[in-house]
Motif scaffolding. Structure first.
Motif, PDB file in Angstrom:
ATOM      1  N   ASN A   1       0.833  -1.210   0.000  1.00 51.19           N
ATOM      2  CA  ASN A   1       0.000   0.000   0.000  1.00 51.19           C
ATOM      3  C   ASN A   1       0.861   1.250   0.000  1.00 51.19           C
ATOM      4  O   ASN A   1       0.545   2.234  -0.676  1.00 51.19           O
ATOM      5  CB  ASN A   1      -0.913   0.026   1.228  1.00 51.19           C
TER       6      ASN A   1
ATOM      7  N   LYS B   1       1.786   1.631  -3.521  1.00 55.55           N
ATOM      8  CA  LYS B   1       0.653   1.938  -4.415  1.00 55.55           C
ATOM      9  C   LYS B   1       0.139   3.367  -4.240  1.00 55.55           C
ATOM     10  O   LYS B   1      -0.255   4.015  -5.192  1.00 55.55           O
ATOM     11  CB  LYS B   1      -0.518   0.983  -4.119  1.00 55.55           C
TER      12      LYS B   1
ATOM     13  N   ASP C   1       5.221   5.768   4.631  1.00 55.36           N
ATOM     14  CA  ASP C   1       5.384   6.229   3.246  1.00 55.36           C
ATOM     15  C   ASP C   1       5.208   7.738   3.187  1.00 55.36           C
ATOM     16  O   ASP C   1       4.759   8.374   4.151  1.00 55.36           O
ATOM     17  CB  ASP C   1       4.385   5.525   2.316  1.00 55.36           C
TER      18      ASP C   1
ATOM     19  N   ILE D   1     -11.014   2.617   6.611  1.00 56.37           N
ATOM     20  CA  ILE D   1     -10.174   1.909   5.628  1.00 56.37           C
ATOM     21  C   ILE D   1      -9.899   0.458   6.014  1.00 56.37           C
ATOM     22  O   ILE D   1      -9.465  -0.326   5.180  1.00 56.37           O
ATOM     23  CB  ILE D   1      -8.826   2.635   5.364  1.00 56.37           C
TER      24      ILE D   1
ATOM     25  N   ARG E   1     -12.696   1.831   0.165  1.00 57.85           N
ATOM     26  CA  ARG E   1     -11.573   2.528  -0.486  1.00 57.85           C
ATOM     27  C   ARG E   1     -11.807   4.026  -0.389  1.00 57.85           C
ATOM     28  O   ARG E   1     -12.939   4.482  -0.560  1.00 57.85           O
ATOM     29  CB  ARG E   1     -11.499   2.152  -1.971  1.00 57.85           C
ATOM     30  N   VAL E   2     -10.741   4.769  -0.100  1.00 60.34           N
ATOM     31  CA  VAL E   2     -10.886   6.220  -0.022  1.00 60.34           C
ATOM     32  C   VAL E   2     -11.124   6.756  -1.429  1.00 60.34           C
ATOM     33  O   VAL E   2     -12.021   7.554  -1.669  1.00 60.34           O
ATOM     34  CB  VAL E   2      -9.615   6.872   0.586  1.00 60.34           C
ATOM     35  N   ASP E   3     -10.334   6.259  -2.360  1.00 56.39           N
ATOM     36  CA  ASP E   3     -10.436   6.741  -3.732  1.00 56.39           C
ATOM     37  C   ASP E   3     -10.544   5.501  -4.629  1.00 56.39           C
ATOM     38  O   ASP E   3      -9.536   4.881  -4.970  1.00 56.39           O
ATOM     39  CB  ASP E   3      -9.173   7.570  -4.038  1.00 56.39           C
TER      40      ASP E   3
ATOM     41  N   THR F   1      -7.796  -4.497  -4.192  1.00 51.87           N
ATOM     42  CA  THR F   1      -9.003  -5.312  -4.016  1.00 51.87           C
ATOM     43  C   THR F   1      -9.912  -4.726  -2.937  1.00 51.87           C
ATOM     44  O   THR F   1     -11.055  -5.135  -2.794  1.00 51.87           O
ATOM     45  CB  THR F   1      -8.621  -6.730  -3.552  1.00 51.87           C
TER      46      THR F   1
ATOM     47  N   LEU G   1      -6.235  -4.162   3.824  1.00 52.57           N
ATOM     48  CA  LEU G   1      -6.130  -3.716   5.220  1.00 52.57           C
ATOM     49  C   LEU G   1      -7.046  -4.512   6.142  1.00 52.57           C
ATOM     50  O   LEU G   1      -6.740  -4.711   7.314  1.00 52.57           O
ATOM     51  CB  LEU G   1      -6.453  -2.219   5.321  1.00 52.57           C
ATOM     52  N   SER G   2      -8.183  -4.955   5.584  1.00 49.90           N
ATOM     53  CA  SER G   2      -9.077  -5.784   6.394  1.00 49.90           C
ATOM     54  C   SER G   2      -8.367  -7.080   6.782  1.00 49.90           C
ATOM     55  O   SER G   2      -8.454  -7.556   7.922  1.00 49.90           O
ATOM     56  CB  SER G   2     -10.339  -6.053   5.576  1.00 49.90           C
TER      57      SER G   2
ATOM     58  N   SER H   1       1.744   8.373   5.316  1.00 47.38           N
ATOM     59  CA  SER H   1       1.077   7.529   6.314  1.00 47.38           C
ATOM     60  C   SER H   1       2.087   6.618   6.983  1.00 47.38           C
ATOM     61  O   SER H   1       3.038   6.159   6.350  1.00 47.38           O
ATOM     62  CB  SER H   1       0.036   6.626   5.642  1.00 47.38           C
TER      63      SER H   1
ATOM     64  N   PHE I   1       1.730   3.123   9.243  1.00 47.56           N
ATOM     65  CA  PHE I   1       0.927   2.068   9.874  1.00 47.56           C
ATOM     66  C   PHE I   1       1.845   1.330  10.846  1.00 47.56           C
ATOM     67  O   PHE I   1       2.979   0.988  10.486  1.00 47.56           O
ATOM     68  CB  PHE I   1       0.420   1.061   8.838  1.00 47.56           C
TER      69      PHE I   1
HETATM   70  P1  ADP Z   1      -6.855  -1.572  -1.636  1.00 48.77           P
HETATM   71  O1  ADP Z   1      -6.769  -2.901  -2.258  1.00 48.77           O
HETATM   72  O2  ADP Z   1      -7.908  -0.692  -2.262  1.00 48.77           O
HETATM   73  O3  ADP Z   1      -5.537  -0.899  -1.499  1.00 48.77           O
HETATM   74  P2  ADP Z   1      -6.833  -1.778   1.256  1.00 48.77           P
HETATM   75  O4  ADP Z   1      -7.776  -2.475   2.160  1.00 48.77           O
HETATM   76  O5  ADP Z   1      -5.414  -2.205   1.276  1.00 48.77           O
HETATM   77  O6  ADP Z   1      -7.463  -1.878  -0.184  1.00 48.77           O
HETATM   78  O7  ADP Z   1      -6.887  -0.246   1.594  1.00 48.77           O
HETATM   79  C1  ADP Z   1      -8.151   0.402   1.708  1.00 48.77           C
HETATM   80  C2  ADP Z   1      -8.032   1.850   1.263  1.00 48.77           C
HETATM   81  O8  ADP Z   1      -7.229   2.572   2.201  1.00 48.77           O
HETATM   82  C3  ADP Z   1      -7.329   2.023  -0.063  1.00 48.77           C
HETATM   83  O9  ADP Z   1      -8.241   1.913  -1.140  1.00 48.77           O
HETATM   84  C4  ADP Z   1      -6.755   3.425   0.048  1.00 48.77           C
HETATM   85  O10 ADP Z   1      -7.762   4.367  -0.268  1.00 48.77           O
HETATM   86  C5  ADP Z   1      -6.454   3.566   1.544  1.00 48.77           C
HETATM   87  N1  ADP Z   1      -5.017   3.305   1.849  1.00 48.77           N
HETATM   88  C6  ADP Z   1      -4.485   2.143   2.315  1.00 48.77           C
HETATM   89  N2  ADP Z   1      -3.162   2.275   2.545  1.00 48.77           N
HETATM   90  C7  ADP Z   1      -2.844   3.536   2.211  1.00 48.77           C
HETATM   91  C8  ADP Z   1      -1.617   4.298   2.217  1.00 48.77           C
HETATM   92  N3  ADP Z   1      -0.454   3.776   2.624  1.00 48.77           N
HETATM   93  N4  ADP Z   1      -1.698   5.584   1.819  1.00 48.77           N
HETATM   94  C9  ADP Z   1      -2.856   6.135   1.424  1.00 48.77           C
HETATM   95  N5  ADP Z   1      -4.022   5.483   1.379  1.00 48.77           N
HETATM   96  C10 ADP Z   1      -4.031   4.206   1.773  1.00 48.77           C
END
Ligand code: ADP
Length: 380
Positions: free
Chosen positions: A275, A278, A303, A316, A322-324, A334, A338-339, A362, A364
């Motif tokens: 993440n 990405k 990151d 999240i 997904r945020v975006d 997918t 994170l879940s 961010s 984590f």
């Molecule tokens: P995805 O497969 O969409 O990345 P995740 O469950 O891993 O699904 O993450 C859920 C959402 O959290 C992501 O769609 C993104 O919007 C946000 N997110 C996760 N990790 C990051 C990160 N390191 N920086 C910014 N946004 C993040």
């Protein structure tokens, strides 16, 4: 024996038998009187003991609906207040039992005493003599919540699967029509591959999530070297990082152990690094570090990417959130990563925290209980 003697014997026998019967009845009556005198108290005492040992909540109301016995859980569930039934639905159940003289078995939706979500309570009620009614109650809220979550998950999965499957179908059709145009074929084939990869990633995440949810992780746990899982997780992200010209820096790692499933822990750290890559612009940087305290191990992944707005930070970790969405789809996300991390960490007795600022980045942090092997001479 003459007839007078015989008659005398019959009279004597009759008198004797009558005495026996009268004695028996008197004894029985005395006993009944005794039972009546002490019976209610005893029955109630036994009833209270039974209620106390039941796994379910229980209560007894008398003919005026005063609660004469109840378990502590009946009170905490907000069903009893000041020796009265605090919930109208329960009064209705008790009235129905009295009116028809038959047991009632029904599931009630009861407002939560704390004002949160309603409780679902499986209710059995029956007459218990003297106008008393016994009510047994089992809290089914958790199983309702799980049913709802499972239903939502299935609905979401079908929706998520439909998108790449639909796209693959359309692209395949378009390919058939474009056989004469190599450039179009190349373009559609590339998209086809992307959708197939996405479908594969989705199926893999779903399988992993259901594995970690159904598995007793700590039942088959072993001591795990944290530095080994961090290096392995970083290794699995190298190709993705190179594709975006991003460097992954793993800070010097302490020699420390946790207890758990090495593959699942690696997946958790890998998902965080992935993440970080990405959701960062090309050419940026992702750092991984481990710190220890007496009881805990903290694994942090930082990151300098897009960051996450405060009001989205809790959500999240939900499945498919997904945020975006467009960015997540574009990166092959997918919505389950994170879940999965959250479930893995929780099943290892740990927790996950997040510090993030939009446009800054961010971090984590996974915190896990530290494992100290027994020293020589110590028993584990
Ligand atoms: P995805 O497969 O969409 O990345 P995740 O469950 O891993 O699904 O993450 C859920 C959402 O959290 C992501 O769609 C993104 O919007 C946000 N997110 C996760 N990790 C990051 C990160 N390191 N920086 C910014 N946004 C993040």
């Amino acid at each position: 024996m003459n007839s007078t003697t015989a008659l005398a014997l019959i009279v004597l026998a009759a008198v004797g038998a009558t005495g026996l019967v009268v004695g028996l009845i008197t004894w029985l009556l005395t006993r009944r009187a005794l039972v009546n005198r002490i019976g209610d108290a005893n029955v109630l005492e036994v009833g209270q003991k039974l209620i106390d040992v039941l796994a379910t909540a229980g209560l007894v109301v008398d003919s005026s609906n005063t609660v004469i016995r109840s378990s502590a859980s009946a009170t905490t569930m907000g069903l009893v207040r000041n020796k009265s039934l605090a919930v109208a639905e329960l009064v209705d159940v008790v009235d129905t039992v009295r009116r028809f003289g038959e047991p009632v078995f029904v599931e009630l939706e009861i407002p939560s005493p704390g004002g949160g979500d309603d409780h679902w309570v499986e209710t059995r009620a029956a007459l218990a003599g003297n106008g008393n009614v016994v009510v047994l109650l089992e809290d089914k809220t958790e199983s309702h919540r799980l049913d709802d979550a499972r239903r939502d998950f299935l609905a979401n999965i079908s929706h998520e699967l439909k998108t790449p499957i639909g796209a693959i179908g359309l692209l395949a059709e378009a390919l058939v029509d474009a056989t004469d145009d190599p450039e179009t074929v190349r373009k559609f084939s590339k998209n086809l591959r992307k959708e197939a990869l996405r479908l594969g990633a989705l199926v893999q995440d779903i399988i992993q999530l259901s594995r970690v949810q159904s598995k007793d992780v700590l039942g088959a746990a072993q001591p795990v070297d944290v530095s080994a899982i961090v290096h392995e997780a970083a290794e699995r992200c190298v190709i993705l990082a190179e594709s975006k010209d991003i460097t992954i820096t793993v800070n010097p790692l302490p020699d420390v152990l946790v207890v758990g499933d090495p593959e699942l822990l690696t997946v958790a750290v890998k998902n965080l690094i992935e993440n970080g890559i990405k959701y960062s612009d090309d050419g940026k940087h992702v750092g991984v570090g481990v710190t220890t305290s007496k009881n805990n191990v903290k694994i942090s992944v930082a990151d300098l990417g897009v960051g996450i707005p405060k009001d989205e930070q809790k959500r999240i970790f939900e499945r498919f959130y997904r945020v975006d969405s467009s960015r997540s789809r574009q990166t092959g996300g997918t919505g389950l990563g994170l879940s999965l991390v959250k479930h893995i960490v929780f099943s290892h007795g740990g927790e996950i925290t997040l510090f993030s600022k939009p446009k800054v980045g961010s971090t984590f942090t996974i915190t896990l209980p530290r494992f100290e092997p027994a020293q020589d001479g110590e028993t584990a």
